[in-house]
Scaffold this motif. Structure first.
Motif, PDB file in Angstrom:
ATOM      1  N   THR A  37       2.223 -12.592  15.384  1.00  0.00           N
ATOM      2  CA  THR A  37       1.020 -13.430  15.417  1.00  0.00           C
ATOM      3  C   THR A  37       0.037 -13.001  14.335  1.00  0.00           C
ATOM      4  O   THR A  37      -0.543 -13.836  13.629  1.00  0.00           O
ATOM      5  N   ILE A  38      -0.128 -11.690  14.180  1.00  0.00           N
ATOM      6  CA  ILE A  38      -1.001 -11.177  13.118  1.00  0.00           C
ATOM      7  C   ILE A  38      -0.447 -11.557  11.755  1.00  0.00           C
ATOM      8  O   ILE A  38      -1.194 -11.923  10.846  1.00  0.00           O
ATOM      9  N   ARG A  39       0.875 -11.513  11.602  1.00  0.00           N
ATOM     10  CA  ARG A  39       1.498 -11.896  10.327  1.00  0.00           C
ATOM     11  C   ARG A  39       1.214 -13.363  10.004  1.00  0.00           C
ATOM     12  O   ARG A  39       0.872 -13.714   8.871  1.00  0.00           O
ATOM     13  N   SER A  40       1.354 -14.218  11.006  1.00  0.00           N
ATOM     14  CA  SER A  40       1.071 -15.641  10.797  1.00  0.00           C
ATOM     15  C   SER A  40      -0.389 -15.848  10.420  1.00  0.00           C
ATOM     16  O   SER A  40      -0.703 -16.661   9.537  1.00  0.00           O
ATOM     17  N   ALA A  41      -1.270 -15.108  11.075  1.00  0.00           N
ATOM     18  CA  ALA A  41      -2.702 -15.205  10.746  1.00  0.00           C
ATOM     19  C   ALA A  41      -2.964 -14.741   9.318  1.00  0.00           C
ATOM     20  O   ALA A  41      -3.834 -15.291   8.628  1.00  0.00           O
ATOM     21  N   CYS A  42      -2.218 -13.744   8.862  1.00  0.00           N
ATOM     22  CA  CYS A  42      -2.366 -13.282   7.472  1.00  0.00           C
ATOM     23  C   CYS A  42      -1.965 -14.381   6.493  1.00  0.00           C
ATOM     24  O   CYS A  42      -2.639 -14.596   5.477  1.00  0.00           O
ATOM     25  N   PHE A  43      -0.861 -15.085   6.771  1.00  0.00           N
ATOM     26  CA  PHE A  43      -0.434 -16.172   5.889  1.00  0.00           C
ATOM     27  C   PHE A  43      -1.470 -17.296   5.860  1.00  0.00           C
ATOM     28  O   PHE A  43      -1.847 -17.785   4.779  1.00  0.00           O
ATOM     29  N   ILE A  62      -1.485 -11.385   1.800  1.00  0.00           N
ATOM     30  CA  ILE A  62      -0.057 -11.618   1.535  1.00  0.00           C
ATOM     31  C   ILE A  62       0.724 -10.314   1.662  1.00  0.00           C
ATOM     32  O   ILE A  62       1.812 -10.286   2.256  1.00  0.00           O
ATOM     33  N   VAL A  63       0.188  -9.225   1.119  1.00  0.00           N
ATOM     34  CA  VAL A  63       0.862  -7.918   1.253  1.00  0.00           C
ATOM     35  C   VAL A  63       0.968  -7.537   2.725  1.00  0.00           C
ATOM     36  O   VAL A  63       2.009  -7.052   3.192  1.00  0.00           O
ATOM     37  N   GLY A  64      -0.112  -7.769   3.481  1.00  0.00           N
ATOM     38  CA  GLY A  64      -0.070  -7.496   4.918  1.00  0.00           C
ATOM     39  C   GLY A  64       0.995  -8.308   5.620  1.00  0.00           C
ATOM     40  O   GLY A  64       1.724  -7.810   6.474  1.00  0.00           O
TER      41      GLY A  64
END
Length: 102
Positions: A37-43, A62-64
């Motif tokens: 979920t955090i990854r999707s929020a980063c995108f 993007i790096v995150g």
């Protein structure tokens, strides 16, 4: 053989028992879901930051988003172990507590 018997005679305490496999799996799935979920929020945040002209923020997001899958998999595969440093007292467990009457 003597070492095997000594190991079998050791007391197992419930506080050092591992959690059930179902509970462990649920916890690992929850950690993975939170990470993704955090990854999707980063995108999404990188896209918004790019459109807003924040040229320093979108590459960080993007790096995150690229690093989080590795972290999520490592956390999801880490099984829970329960170990404490509490030691049982040494004692003569076969010896009577009270002296016999004379």
């Amino acid at each position: 053989m003597a070492k095997q018997r000594a190991r079998d005679d050791e007391a197992v305490r419930i506080t050092t028992a591992a959690v059930s496999p179902d509970e462990d799996l649920r916890k690992r799935q929850k950690r993975y879901l939170v990470s993704m979920t955090i990854r999707s929020a980063c995108f999404v945040g990188a896209g918004v930051a790019g459109l807003a002209g924040l040229t320093w923020l979108w590459p960080v997001l993007i790096v995150g988003a690229l690093v989080l899958p590795y972290i999520a998999v490592v956390l999801a595969n880490a099984q829970a172990t329960r170990i404490d440093d509490f030691q049982l007292r040494d004692g003569a467990f076969g010896a009577p507590e009270l002296e016999a009457r004379r």
